[in-house]
Design a protein around this motif. Structure first.
Motif, short mmCIF file in Angstrom:
data_model
loop_
_atom_site.label_atom_id
_atom_site.label_comp_id
_atom_site.label_asym_id
_atom_site.label_seq_id
_atom_site.Cartn_x
_atom_site.Cartn_y
_atom_site.Cartn_z
N LYS A 88 6.70 26.29 -3.88
CA LYS A 88 5.68 26.51 -2.86
C LYS A 88 6.27 27.37 -1.74
CE LYS A 88 2.66 23.91 0.26
NZ LYS A 88 2.27 22.57 0.70
N LEU A 89 5.52 28.38 -1.32
CA LEU A 89 5.94 29.24 -0.22
C LEU A 89 5.56 28.57 1.09
CD1 LEU A 89 7.16 31.97 0.64
CD2 LEU A 89 4.86 32.92 0.54
N VAL A 90 6.56 28.15 1.89
CA VAL A 90 6.28 27.41 3.11
C VAL A 90 6.61 28.19 4.38
CG1 VAL A 90 6.49 25.14 2.07
CG2 VAL A 90 8.51 26.24 3.00
N ARG A 91 7.30 29.32 4.25
CA ARG A 91 7.60 30.16 5.40
C ARG A 91 7.18 31.59 5.10
NH1 ARG A 91 12.43 28.63 9.21
NH2 ARG A 91 11.89 26.44 9.41
N SER A 92 6.78 32.29 6.13
CA SER A 92 6.27 33.65 5.98
C SER A 92 7.38 34.64 5.66
CB SER A 92 5.58 34.06 7.28
OG SER A 92 5.19 35.40 7.23
N SER A 117 17.91 32.68 -3.98
CA SER A 117 18.11 33.74 -3.00
C SER A 117 17.11 33.69 -1.84
CB SER A 117 18.05 35.11 -3.67
OG SER A 117 16.76 35.39 -4.13
N VAL A 118 15.96 33.05 -2.05
CA VAL A 118 14.97 32.92 -0.97
C VAL A 118 14.63 31.44 -0.73
CG1 VAL A 118 13.96 35.22 -1.13
CG2 VAL A 118 13.10 33.38 -2.59
N SER A 119 15.60 30.57 -0.98
CA SER A 119 15.34 29.12 -0.89
C SER A 119 14.97 28.67 0.50
CB SER A 119 16.57 28.35 -1.37
OG SER A 119 17.67 28.61 -0.54
N HIS A 120 15.38 29.42 1.54
CA HIS A 120 15.03 29.08 2.91
C HIS A 120 13.55 29.30 3.23
CE1 HIS A 120 16.15 33.30 2.80
NE2 HIS A 120 15.41 33.48 3.88
N LEU A 121 12.83 29.98 2.34
CA LEU A 121 11.41 30.23 2.52
C LEU A 121 10.55 29.34 1.61
CD1 LEU A 121 11.51 34.13 2.49
CD2 LEU A 121 11.53 32.62 4.47
N LEU A 122 11.18 28.65 0.68
CA LEU A 122 10.46 27.94 -0.37
C LEU A 122 10.69 26.43 -0.31
CD1 LEU A 122 11.44 30.21 -3.39
CD2 LEU A 122 9.38 30.36 -2.00
N THR A 140 11.61 39.93 -3.84
CA THR A 140 11.88 38.74 -4.64
C THR A 140 10.67 37.82 -4.64
OG1 THR A 140 14.24 38.89 -4.15
CG2 THR A 140 13.43 36.78 -4.96
N LEU A 141 10.04 37.65 -3.48
CA LEU A 141 8.83 36.82 -3.40
C LEU A 141 7.71 37.42 -4.23
CD1 LEU A 141 8.84 35.82 0.37
CD2 LEU A 141 9.38 34.36 -1.59
N GLU A 142 7.57 38.74 -4.21
CA GLU A 142 6.56 39.41 -5.03
C GLU A 142 6.85 39.21 -6.51
OE1 GLU A 142 6.07 43.55 -4.22
OE2 GLU A 142 5.66 43.21 -2.10
N ALA A 143 8.13 39.30 -6.89
CA ALA A 143 8.51 39.12 -8.29
C ALA A 143 8.23 37.70 -8.77
CB ALA A 143 9.98 39.46 -8.47
N LEU A 144 8.35 36.74 -7.85
CA LEU A 144 8.03 35.35 -8.19
C LEU A 144 6.52 35.14 -8.28
CD1 LEU A 144 10.66 33.43 -6.08
CD2 LEU A 144 10.51 33.48 -8.56
N GLY A 145 5.73 36.04 -7.71
CA GLY A 145 4.27 35.96 -7.83
C GLY A 145 3.56 35.47 -6.59
#
Length: 58
Positions: free
Chosen positions: A7-11, A49-54, A22-27
């Protein structure tokens, strides 16, 4: 194979281009969107790599 719900929890505003890509590649397209992926090494690496946003839900 196991699946992972993410789940994307941060912008992505004010993040680097690589993190945005990376977020785009994850969908991800919207905040608070939940996406389910197979738990492959490449997907897990992108999530790390983007765990601080997820938020990872198993």
């Amino acid at each position: 194979m196991a699946t992972v719900k993410v789940k994307l929890v941060r912008s992505a505003i004010n993040r680097s281009k690589t993190q945005k890509r990376t977020l785009e590649a994850l969908g991800f397209k919207k905040l608070h969107q939940v996406i389910e992926h197979e738990a492959t090494p490449s997907i897990l690496g992108m999530i790390a790599s983007v765990s601080h946003l997820l938020e990872v839900q198993k």
